[in-house]
Design an enzyme around this catalytic site. Structure first.
Site, PDB file in Angstrom:
ATOM      1  N   ASP A   1      -7.130  -1.943   3.730  1.00 58.49           N
ATOM      2  CA  ASP A   1      -6.112  -2.907   3.087  1.00 58.49           C
ATOM      3  C   ASP A   1      -6.546  -4.314   3.772  1.00 58.49           C
ATOM      4  O   ASP A   1      -5.873  -5.211   3.214  1.00 58.49           O
ATOM      5  CB  ASP A   1      -4.815  -2.492   3.717  1.00 58.49           C
ATOM      6  CG  ASP A   1      -4.198  -1.146   3.139  1.00 58.49           C
ATOM      7  OD1 ASP A   1      -4.467  -1.068   2.017  1.00 58.49           O
ATOM      8  OD2 ASP A   1      -3.546  -0.522   3.760  1.00 58.49           O
TER       9      ASP A   1
ATOM     10  N   ASP B   1       0.794  -1.179   0.020  1.00 60.49           N
ATOM     11  CA  ASP B   1      -0.011   0.006   0.026  1.00 60.49           C
ATOM     12  C   ASP B   1       0.840   1.194  -0.013  1.00 60.49           C
ATOM     13  O   ASP B   1       2.061   1.000   0.407  1.00 60.49           O
ATOM     14  CB  ASP B   1      -0.786  -0.057   1.279  1.00 60.49           C
ATOM     15  CG  ASP B   1      -1.694   1.291   1.613  1.00 60.49           C
ATOM     16  OD1 ASP B   1      -2.293   1.533   0.446  1.00 60.49           O
ATOM     17  OD2 ASP B   1      -1.428   1.776   2.594  1.00 60.49           O
TER      18      ASP B   1
END
Length: 541
Positions: free
Chosen positions: A435, A241
């Site tokens: 996430d 990420d």
């Protein structure tokens, strides 16, 4: 071994029986010592916190068991004491060594309002800490809980080792029976039984797993399960990420440019004063930067927040505006944000005065970590909800191979599925709520310690320090553990097959066969023991 000892005694080979017994006992002692060292490396983590703590109450202070401390209690920690909880300093100043938790090799200065972590050593100055996370909820408690769980689980490679060990045990009497039927030589038959064995596999595999998990935990990360350690050793792609993972997740001032060549500090002082009442992250970053530079952040009047545009205020008799072009300027010389930077334009008394550039700063360890992953043959990717231009700029700076930008959480999940369908074995690194699904879907999910609770709970590995170097170290240890286990597998099989063949042809006496058996077992156990961490912290630094 029992069969071999009984058979040797039955044909009068008493010396052989005694030697075999002595060798086997010696090997068992070595095995126990090695396994104890592996467990000690884990229990050393668990025994670090103090058993009792000093708690302040209305009548002074009292000594309580650590297990009785509750959230909100005020803990008194003397110089040299071990901090037992996660919390905030409410009285005093100190310089704790937080390397066990954060990975920071140097002690850090803390004062009232600063956060401290369980497992740190309070080196200088007494402090009082308000307990916010205690027991298994603390940073150190999570490490202990994860290590205990990992110690109790059996990874697939250990189950494979157990099956292989069973096959080798069956192989010994079968080989002995064939030898006797062909040679009718009891000495050779006994030597075949003696030389064969699976102790190197049976003992070396769990030791390697225990030691690897302990070594990783010592360096500021923890693996929740032995199966995840094994999966990590086989990944070929690491997906990151962006915000909060590759970057710090908070904006910071990277440049101050004035319109007329004036002193940038003067512009910064006025802008910081105007932003002092703002709750916007960009405004707070400007105020923080000014204070960090030692500049005075004075009061302002007539403050107004204009959503989507910026702020206006009176500062030292001047009308100051800070925001985007629609609020401040149409001057052609005004610099807009470039790459990952965002521009905050500043106007004074209606005239354009300059621009402050801010950016979500890249973590110090990110570039080196990505480069090291590449050096080890891993592909890197970024999947992010951020805009494509910003994502590409960060990826270019760090050298990341592929970028998927502008993704919603379900689209991140689709990206993971697409990569897995293409045959990639993935480790996903993230920190946020968005996430969590991708972390759970990857072969190995790795959460930043500074991330959200759901991200940590959805992951298989947690980086307590949020230091990306720990990803490299964790992968390195996982791969090393797998290499050691596979070497032990191959070595044990080779020694058994060659030894049994030599014994069957009468080239090994039972005593020499026992020496080869125990010697190889010792070698494979010691090979696994190389992973056991020493006393030094942060060994990979």
């Amino acid at each position: 071994m029992l069969i071999a000892i009984v058979a040797a005694a039955a044909i009068g080979e008493w010396t052989t029986a005694l030697v075999i017994t002595a060798f086997v006992l010696a090997a068992e002692i070595l095995e126990d010592l090695s396994m104890d060292r592996g467990r000690d490396a884990l229990t050393d983590l668990m025994s670090f916190l103090p058993e009792t703590v000093q708690v302040r109450n209305s009548g002074g202070t009292a000594i309580l068991p650590l297990a009785d401390v509750a959230e909100g209690d005020i803990i008194v920690v003397a110089p040299g004491g071990r901090i037992p909880v996660d919390g905030t300093v409410v009285v005093g100043e100190s310089t704790p060594d937080q390397s066990r938790i954060t990975g920071e090799p140097l002690p850090v200065d803390v004062t009232v309002g600063d956060e401290v972590f369980a497992g740190s050593i309070n080196q200088v100055g007494a402090v009082e800490i308000r307990a916010e996370r205690v027991g298994t909820d603390s940073s150190y408690g999570r490490i202990i809980a994860a290590v205990r769980h990992a110690q109790s689980t059996e990874p697939p490679v250990q189950r494979l080792a157990d099956r292989l060990a069973a096959y080798l045990v069956y192989l010994a009497p079968i080989g002995a029976a064939i030898t006797y039927l062909v040679t009718r030589d009891l000495t050779s038959t006994i030597a075949v039984v003696v030389v064969a064995g699976a102790c190197g596999i049976a003992a070396g595999t769990p030791l390697a797993v225990l030691a690897a998990i302990a070594r990783i935990a010592r360096s500021g990360a923890f693996v929740k399960d032995g199966a995840h350690l094994e999966a990590l050793s086989t990944v070929d792609t690491v997906i990151f990420d962006k915000t909060g993972t590759l970057t710090t997740g908070t904006p910071a001032v990277v440049d101050v440019r004035t319109a007329d060549g004036a002193d940038p500090d003067g512009l910064l002082v006025l802008a910081a004063a105007a932003e002092s009442y703002s709750e916007h992250p960009l405004g707070q970053a400007i105020v923080t930067h000014a204070r960090t530079q030692g500049l005075p952040v004075g009061p302002c009047g007539e403050f107004a927040y204009l959503p989507g545009r910026g702020v206006t205020a009176k500062v030292a008799g001047k009308a100051v505006a800070a925001g985007n072009r629609t609020l401040v300027t149409d001057a052609p010389e005004a610099v807009d944000g470039q790459g990952t930077a965002t521009a905050v334009h500043v106007g004074i008394d209606g005239d354009y005065a300059g621009t402050i550039l801010l950016a979500d700063t890249i973590r110090e360890s990110a570039q080196a970590a990505v480069a090291e992953l590449h050096r080890r043959g891993l592909r890197t990717m970024m999947i992010t909800g951020d805009q494509e231009a910003t994502a590409n700029a960060v990826a270019a700076e760090l050298g990341i191979d592929d970028v998927w930008a502008g993704l919603l959480p379900d689209e991140k999940l689709a990206a993971i599925d697409a990569e897995r369908a293409a045959g990639c074995r993935l480790a996903m690194v993230g920190d946020g709520v968005n996430d969590a699904p991708a972390l759970a879907r990857s072969q190995v999910g790795i959460a930043m310690g500074s991330g959200t609770d759901i991200a940590r709970e959805s992951s298989d590995v947690v980086l307590i320090s949020s230091d990306l170097d720990d990803i490299v170290h964790t992968v390195r240890v996982a791969r090393r553990a797998r290499r050691i286990v596979m070497f032990n597998f191959a070595g044990t099989i080779a020694v058994d097959l060659v030894g049994m063949a030599l014994a069957a042809f009468g080239m090994l006496s039972p005593v020499l066969a026992a020496f080869i058996h125990v010697g190889s077992e010792t070698a494979f156990i010691l090979n696994s023991a190389r992973l056991i961490p020493g006393r030094a912290r942060r060994q990979h630094r």
